[in-house]
Write a protein that holds these residues in place. Sequence first.
Motif, PDB file in Angstrom:
ATOM      1  N   ALA A 376      -6.901 -11.766 -18.187  1.00 33.62           N
ATOM      2  CA  ALA A 376      -7.326 -11.903 -16.793  1.00 33.62           C
ATOM      3  C   ALA A 376      -7.987 -13.259 -16.563  1.00 33.62           C
ATOM      4  O   ALA A 376      -7.745 -13.919 -15.545  1.00 33.62           O
ATOM      5  CB  ALA A 376      -8.283 -10.768 -16.426  1.00 33.62           C
ATOM      6  N   ALA A 377      -8.827 -13.685 -17.501  1.00 30.02           N
ATOM      7  CA  ALA A 377      -9.506 -14.976 -17.374  1.00 30.02           C
ATOM      8  C   ALA A 377      -8.503 -16.125 -17.312  1.00 30.02           C
ATOM      9  O   ALA A 377      -8.673 -17.067 -16.520  1.00 30.02           O
ATOM     10  CB  ALA A 377     -10.463 -15.170 -18.553  1.00 30.02           C
ATOM     11  N   ARG A 378      -7.465 -16.064 -18.124  1.00 29.83           N
ATOM     12  CA  ARG A 378      -6.460 -17.131 -18.088  1.00 29.83           C
ATOM     13  C   ARG A 378      -5.797 -17.213 -16.722  1.00 29.83           C
ATOM     14  O   ARG A 378      -5.568 -18.308 -16.186  1.00 29.83           O
ATOM     15  CB  ARG A 378      -5.428 -16.901 -19.188  1.00 29.83           C
ATOM     16  N   ARG A 379      -5.484 -16.068 -16.141  1.00 32.72           N
ATOM     17  CA  ARG A 379      -4.843 -16.067 -14.816  1.00 32.72           C
ATOM     18  C   ARG A 379      -5.812 -16.583 -13.746  1.00 32.72           C
ATOM     19  O   ARG A 379      -5.422 -17.344 -12.845  1.00 32.72           O
ATOM     20  CB  ARG A 379      -4.364 -14.662 -14.468  1.00 32.72           C
ATOM     21  N   ILE A 380      -7.068 -16.167 -13.827  1.00 29.98           N
ATOM     22  CA  ILE A 380      -8.070 -16.613 -12.851  1.00 29.98           C
ATOM     23  C   ILE A 380      -8.233 -18.126 -12.904  1.00 29.98           C
ATOM     24  O   ILE A 380      -8.264 -18.817 -11.872  1.00 29.98           O
ATOM     25  CB  ILE A 380      -9.410 -15.892 -13.110  1.00 29.98           C
ATOM     26  N   GLN A 383      -5.104 -20.115 -11.569  1.00 27.77           N
ATOM     27  CA  GLN A 383      -4.961 -20.102 -10.118  1.00 27.77           C
ATOM     28  C   GLN A 383      -6.160 -20.703  -9.399  1.00 27.77           C
ATOM     29  O   GLN A 383      -6.141 -20.836  -8.171  1.00 27.77           O
ATOM     30  CB  GLN A 383      -4.751 -18.665  -9.641  1.00 27.77           C
ATOM     31  N   LEU A 399     -11.816  -7.657 -12.997  1.00 27.19           N
ATOM     32  CA  LEU A 399     -11.202  -8.953 -13.291  1.00 27.19           C
ATOM     33  C   LEU A 399      -9.691  -8.914 -13.146  1.00 27.19           C
ATOM     34  O   LEU A 399      -9.076  -9.847 -12.632  1.00 27.19           O
ATOM     35  CB  LEU A 399     -11.577  -9.399 -14.708  1.00 27.19           C
ATOM     36  N   LYS A 400      -9.086  -7.829 -13.594  1.00 26.74           N
ATOM     37  CA  LYS A 400      -7.629  -7.722 -13.509  1.00 26.74           C
ATOM     38  C   LYS A 400      -7.164  -7.716 -12.065  1.00 26.74           C
ATOM     39  O   LYS A 400      -6.171  -8.360 -11.719  1.00 26.74           O
ATOM     40  CB  LYS A 400      -7.155  -6.461 -14.223  1.00 26.74           C
ATOM     41  N   ALA A 403      -7.347 -11.223 -10.806  1.00 24.95           N
ATOM     42  CA  ALA A 403      -6.315 -12.068 -11.398  1.00 24.95           C
ATOM     43  C   ALA A 403      -4.931 -11.810 -10.820  1.00 24.95           C
ATOM     44  O   ALA A 403      -4.109 -12.719 -10.705  1.00 24.95           O
ATOM     45  CB  ALA A 403      -6.287 -11.871 -12.912  1.00 24.95           C
ATOM     46  N   THR A 404      -4.662 -10.551 -10.462  1.00 27.50           N
ATOM     47  CA  THR A 404      -3.329 -10.186  -9.993  1.00 27.50           C
ATOM     48  C   THR A 404      -3.241 -10.057  -8.478  1.00 27.50           C
ATOM     49  O   THR A 404      -2.171  -9.824  -7.928  1.00 27.50           O
ATOM     50  CB  THR A 404      -2.890  -8.850 -10.612  1.00 27.50           C
TER      51      THR A 404
END
Length: 406
Positions: A376-380, A383, A399-400, A403-404
Amino acid sequence: MSAGVVIVGAGQAGFQLAASLREAGYADPITLVGDESDLPYQRPPLSKAYLADKITASGLELRPAAYFDDHHIHHRPGLRAVAIDRPGRRLLCADGEAVAYDHLVLATGTRNRALPVPGAGLAGVFQLRSRADADRLKAALPEAQSVVIVGAGFIGLEFAGICAARGLAVTVIEAADRPMARAVSAETAAYFTRAHAGAGVRFLFGTGIVAVEGEGRATAVRLGDGSAIATDLVLVGIGVVPNQELAEAAGLTVGDGIHVDAVLATDDPAISAIGDCARAPSRFADGAPVRIESVQNALDQGRCLAARLTGRPAVYDAVPWFWSDQGPHKLQIAGLAAPADTSVVRPVPAGLCVFRFRDGRLSAVETVDRPGDHMAARRILAQGLALTPAAAADPGHDLKALATGR
């Protein structure tokens, strides 16, 4: 006839570039020059699964020999590059051969920093960088009872975990006041200090060694306060230096790495650099040039450069991420934190989750044994999504979902 792309360095970055070029339809010659005699192989497992006999030597290989033939990648093992003839577009090698190139890529990696004390060359003193290094360590471990590790970075602590699991007496000597001081927060460092100490590892922080002692073979290390620690195996893990000499001698800009622009090009438009040796600007460092030592960076820079060399140029903008397996615990880091960044610890039922903030903006997330939070941190971060320190500290803040976008 085209000379094609010549890649100096057959590690993860160099191999990924060659593979990605073929995947992108590049049809001209590709030459992969490596100074080791092996097929290109993974390095991270050397200090983890390989030393623990959970993976074989062939299991380290990035691809079998047939792959290089099938994809027309000319792998040149055991060939050492010594100079670059920029006007003639030739790579000069130690055996006298000159390899012509249309585009040259420096993926020369790093080498271990040497221990600058008397006795560092004694038998029983090891470093860990190559498969040959790992094989020497594997051969020595069965006879060892007491191990001293100089440096509490990733490699040193991964090896400490291996040795502790074997029941060996392990002492880690570190000049800083905590482990992984340049890589993680004080909170994450404290977590791993407790974890390793619980497994029997002894730490000596704020301490350095002044000599390795022994008659032909290491039997003790002498500390700065005059005391000595008996040992029969010493591992040195005090950092690395980039292999930038080829670039420097050729007149390219260097300084703790080979300097490249946002598309990984050097001062010479016919030469690029990728991987551990390259220093590139990053939005995750507020636009400053950084040199990142990680498999992720090697892979993503290889893919990015392949896209440019096949007509699809794009700025290198991948989220940096790292991992380290230490004993039973997996550390994962997304982003790039600076030493002055503040920390917010999220209460979690197991493991650890630390958010780092710079001027109120999320800069990195450190997790232990929490792969879902890491992803989730990588996606946050990728973006550029907003996350406040208060939300980071709240375990009820999903967090998920952030992130999504759900």
